[in-house]
Design a protein around this motif. Structure first.
Motif, PDB file in Angstrom:
ATOM      1  N   VAL A 162       0.868  -1.496  -0.146  1.00 57.09           N
ATOM      2  CA  VAL A 162      -0.144   0.396  -0.469  1.00 57.09           C
ATOM      3  C   VAL A 162       1.179   1.260  -0.179  1.00 57.09           C
ATOM      4  CG1 VAL A 162      -1.988   0.888   1.247  1.00 57.09           C
ATOM      5  CG2 VAL A 162      -1.727  -0.852   0.509  1.00 57.09           C
ATOM      6  N   SER A 163       2.057   1.193   0.713  1.00 53.17           N
ATOM      7  CA  SER A 163       2.853   2.711   0.689  1.00 53.17           C
ATOM      8  C   SER A 163       3.450   2.615   0.217  1.00 53.17           C
ATOM      9  CB  SER A 163       4.307   1.955   1.934  1.00 53.17           C
ATOM     10  OG  SER A 163       4.806   3.270   1.927  1.00 53.17           O
ATOM     11  N   THR A 164       4.110   1.240  -1.059  1.00 55.88           N
ATOM     12  CA  THR A 164       4.549   1.660  -2.768  1.00 55.88           C
ATOM     13  C   THR A 164       3.974   2.262  -3.514  1.00 55.88           C
ATOM     14  OG1 THR A 164       6.354  -0.097  -2.030  1.00 55.88           O
ATOM     15  CG2 THR A 164       5.693   0.475  -4.225  1.00 55.88           C
ATOM     16  N   VAL A 165       2.320   1.645  -3.020  1.00 57.89           N
ATOM     17  CA  VAL A 165       1.683   2.223  -4.359  1.00 57.89           C
ATOM     18  C   VAL A 165       1.245   3.067  -4.553  1.00 57.89           C
ATOM     19  CG1 VAL A 165      -0.875   2.365  -5.421  1.00 57.89           C
ATOM     20  CG2 VAL A 165       0.558  -0.437  -4.795  1.00 57.89           C
ATOM     21  N   GLY A 166       1.039   3.703  -3.027  1.00 62.48           N
ATOM     22  CA  GLY A 166       0.502   5.166  -2.413  1.00 62.48           C
ATOM     23  C   GLY A 166       1.498   6.194  -2.980  1.00 62.48           C
ATOM     24  N   ASN A 167       2.845   5.829  -3.343  1.00 61.25           N
ATOM     25  CA  ASN A 167       4.219   7.004  -3.269  1.00 61.25           C
ATOM     26  C   ASN A 167       3.907   6.849  -4.088  1.00 61.25           C
ATOM     27  OD1 ASN A 167       5.193   6.827  -0.800  1.00 61.25           O
ATOM     28  ND2 ASN A 167       6.688   5.453  -0.966  1.00 61.25           N
ATOM     29  N   LEU A 168       4.069   5.648  -5.855  1.00 58.72           N
ATOM     30  CA  LEU A 168       3.984   6.264  -6.999  1.00 58.72           C
ATOM     31  C   LEU A 168       3.209   6.639  -7.993  1.00 58.72           C
ATOM     32  CD1 LEU A 168       4.655   1.991  -7.740  1.00 58.72           C
ATOM     33  CD2 LEU A 168       6.041   3.661  -8.082  1.00 58.72           C
ATOM     34  N   ILE A 169       1.146   7.153  -6.678  1.00 55.92           N
ATOM     35  CA  ILE A 169      -0.010   7.316  -7.545  1.00 55.92           C
ATOM     36  C   ILE A 169       0.950   8.918  -6.630  1.00 55.92           C
ATOM     37  CG2 ILE A 169      -2.142   8.368  -6.712  1.00 55.92           C
ATOM     38  CD1 ILE A 169      -2.498   4.664  -6.141  1.00 55.92           C
ATOM     39  N   THR A 170       1.796   9.588  -5.576  1.00 51.88           N
ATOM     40  CA  THR A 170       2.046  10.372  -5.800  1.00 51.88           C
ATOM     41  C   THR A 170       2.726  11.077  -6.520  1.00 51.88           C
ATOM     42  OG1 THR A 170       1.847   9.659  -3.030  1.00 51.88           O
ATOM     43  CG2 THR A 170       2.399  12.250  -3.817  1.00 51.88           C
TER      44      THR A 170
END
Length: 91
Positions: A80-88
């Motif tokens: 979730v953190s990785t996906v969130g960072n990619l989206i941001t």
């Protein structure tokens, strides 16, 4: 019996590593590797021909020793953190 022994030994080794102030981040992977190594050693010692099966049991034992729920929740948090960072970053 062997699976229980591997789980207990893996748990004891990981507990000792945790007491030595090793980062909790790496403990599930270390437990997995310890479980596989212990399973391999026991398989060679008792001269069991089912090496692949025993290695899989060792891997399962390693994960079981740390708690499957804890391992899964850490993995999901990382995803979730990785996906969130990619989206941001894409914005």
């Amino acid at each position: 019996m062997t699976t229980t022994l591997i789980i207990f030994l893996t748990w004891a080794i990981v507990k000792a590593l945790k007491a030595a102030k090793l980062s909790n981040r790496y403990l599930p992977m270390i437990a997995l590797l310890i479980g596989i190594m212990l399973s391999f050693i026991i398989s060679v010692f008792i001269q069991d021909d089912n090496l692949i099966t025993n290695l899989l049991i060792g891997a399962w034992s390693g994960v079981a020793s740390t708690g499957a729920n804890e391992t899964a929740s850490k993995s999901m948090n990382a995803i979730v953190s990785t996906v969130g960072n990619l989206i941001t970053k894409s914005k």
